[in-house]
Design an enzyme around this catalytic site. Structure first.
Site, PDB file in Angstrom:
ATOM      1  N   SER A  42      -5.469   1.368 -14.077  1.00 20.06           N
ATOM      2  CA  SER A  42      -6.274   0.297 -13.701  1.00 20.06           C
ATOM      3  C   SER A  42      -7.797   0.146 -14.201  1.00 20.06           C
ATOM      4  O   SER A  42      -8.211   1.210 -14.521  1.00 20.06           O
ATOM      5  CB  SER A  42      -6.332   0.288 -12.103  1.00 20.06           C
ATOM      6  OG  SER A  42      -7.232  -0.293 -11.597  1.00 20.06           O
ATOM      7  N   TYR A  95      -8.467   4.791  -4.609  1.00 21.31           N
ATOM      8  CA  TYR A  95      -7.590   4.221  -5.657  1.00 21.31           C
ATOM      9  C   TYR A  95      -7.832   4.448  -7.256  1.00 21.31           C
ATOM     10  O   TYR A  95      -6.833   5.141  -7.976  1.00 21.31           O
ATOM     11  CB  TYR A  95      -7.372   2.745  -5.442  1.00 21.31           C
ATOM     12  CG  TYR A  95      -6.696   1.998  -6.363  1.00 21.31           C
ATOM     13  CD1 TYR A  95      -5.134   2.032  -6.261  1.00 21.31           C
ATOM     14  CD2 TYR A  95      -7.303   0.955  -7.258  1.00 21.31           C
ATOM     15  CE1 TYR A  95      -4.313   1.496  -7.375  1.00 21.31           C
ATOM     16  CE2 TYR A  95      -6.447   0.529  -8.056  1.00 21.31           C
ATOM     17  CZ  TYR A  95      -4.979   0.509  -8.239  1.00 21.31           C
ATOM     18  OH  TYR A  95      -4.214  -0.205  -9.047  1.00 21.31           O
TER      19      TYR A  95
END
Length: 342
Positions: free
Chosen positions: A136, A161
């Protein structure tokens, strides 16, 4: 797809197959004539009906088989690898979302760390030609240097995350080094489009408009210092992954492992994106759409700008996004109005 890399008898395992990117990629690989093994746990992080709608577009094809499995279930994943013997694995299953990782950290450790470990172990015990996995843009944290380059230091994640995605890159490198697993990590930058994730801002804004609610914009109303995002249309993402599948990395710096940014390389102001979405919805509905806006302080874990340098990926496979936000958002708006009957 290079036929010398994959034959039509080879299968591709795609985790997160009922997800946004996973469903599009599954469809593309099937259109190219490859057998796709789809894995998804169909969790309720967002509307399961939408996930089922994506699956419904796939399951009628003889080239697609679906297994409702959580990748954190190691025994179930080992059975799939043993029975199907996939040639390529694309791991897109993950607990997504920056803000939700603050509310429910357990889900991120279970899916993004334990689940990814299980994928790596399966690729170790049932060797594959190429493992591609989702990282990501969040790994760049509060990096102020733009555009973000793969060589930038990513040791300061600002959300759990992001930390789990950075851990995936480290784990994949180690397994590649130890067990010769050709592995490619993809740092995705704000992917959008029809049948996208309802937890993404553009989708949520649209939901709130039709519910008669105002939208929250987390930029303090500071238009001179607005948030920037590298919005990337789904078809461009899929084109990039398709080109990457037959191009596994070779050993470099001790491992056949590489990480690429996959983004639009053309960041837009958040307010520009919102006004473009208003125009697209106006076109789709035939009436003027203007969001009622509430401006809020930036949230913990959010970053001011995401901006991908995609030179590295372009050099390897010729990746170059071609979809402007005016086109991509119009396709989303047209789909949304039809799908939800607005």
């Amino acid at each position: 797809m290079e036929t010398r890399f994959l034959s039509k008898s080879d299968s591709i395992l795609i985790t997160g197959a009922a997800g946004f990117i996973g469903s599009y990629l599954s469809k593309r690989m099937m259109e190219l004539g490859y057998k796709v093994i789809g894995v998804d746990n169909l969790n309720d992080y967002y509307d399961v009906t939408l996930k089922q709608s994506r699956l419904d577009q796939l399951v009628s094809d003889d080239l697609f088989s679906f297994h409702r499995i959580d990748i954190s279930d190691k025994n179930a994943m080992e059975r799939i690898f043993e029975e199907e013997n996939p040639a390529v694995v694309v791991n897109l299953a993950a607990q997504a979302g920056v803000r939700y990782s603050i509310e429910n950290p357990d889900a991120y450790i279970q899916s993004n760390v334990v689940g990814f470990y299980n994928i790596l172990e399966c690729c170790r015990n049932y060797p594959v030609k190429h493992l591609i996995y989702a990282s990501s843009s969040s790994v760049y944290g509060a990096n102020k240097k733009v555009p973000f380059e793969e060589t930038d230091v990513v040791d300061h994640p600002v959300s759990l995350y992001a930390a789990t995605k950075k851990s995936n890159e480290l784990m994949a490198y180690t397994y590649s080094h130890l067990y010769d697993i050709p592995s490619t990590g993809l740092r995705f930058f704000t992917v959008y489009g029809p049948m996208g994730r309802p937890d993404m801002a553009y989708f949520g804004f649209t939901d709130k408009y039709f519910a008669g609610e105002s939208i929250e914009i987390f930029n303090n109303g500071d238009f001179d210092n607005d948030l920037y995002r590298d919005f990337t249309y789904i078809d461009d993402i899929i084109n990039g992954i398709e080109k990457l599948i037959p191009n596994p990395p070779v050993v470099n710096d001790g491992a056949a492992h590489v990480v690429y940014n996959i983004g639009n390389n053309n960041p837009e102001k958040l307010m520009t994106f919102i006004s473009t979405l208003e125009t697209a919805l106006s076109n789709a509905t035939g009436k003027s759409v203007v969001f009622q806006k509430d401006f809020e302080p930036i949230k913990p874990g959010d970053v001011r700008a995401t901006y991908a340098s995609t030179d590295k990926l372009q050099d390897v496979v010729g990746f170059k996004p071609t979809t402007p936000i005016s086109v991509g958002l119009q396709r989303f708006a047209d789909w949304y109005v039809e799908y939800y009957g607005k």
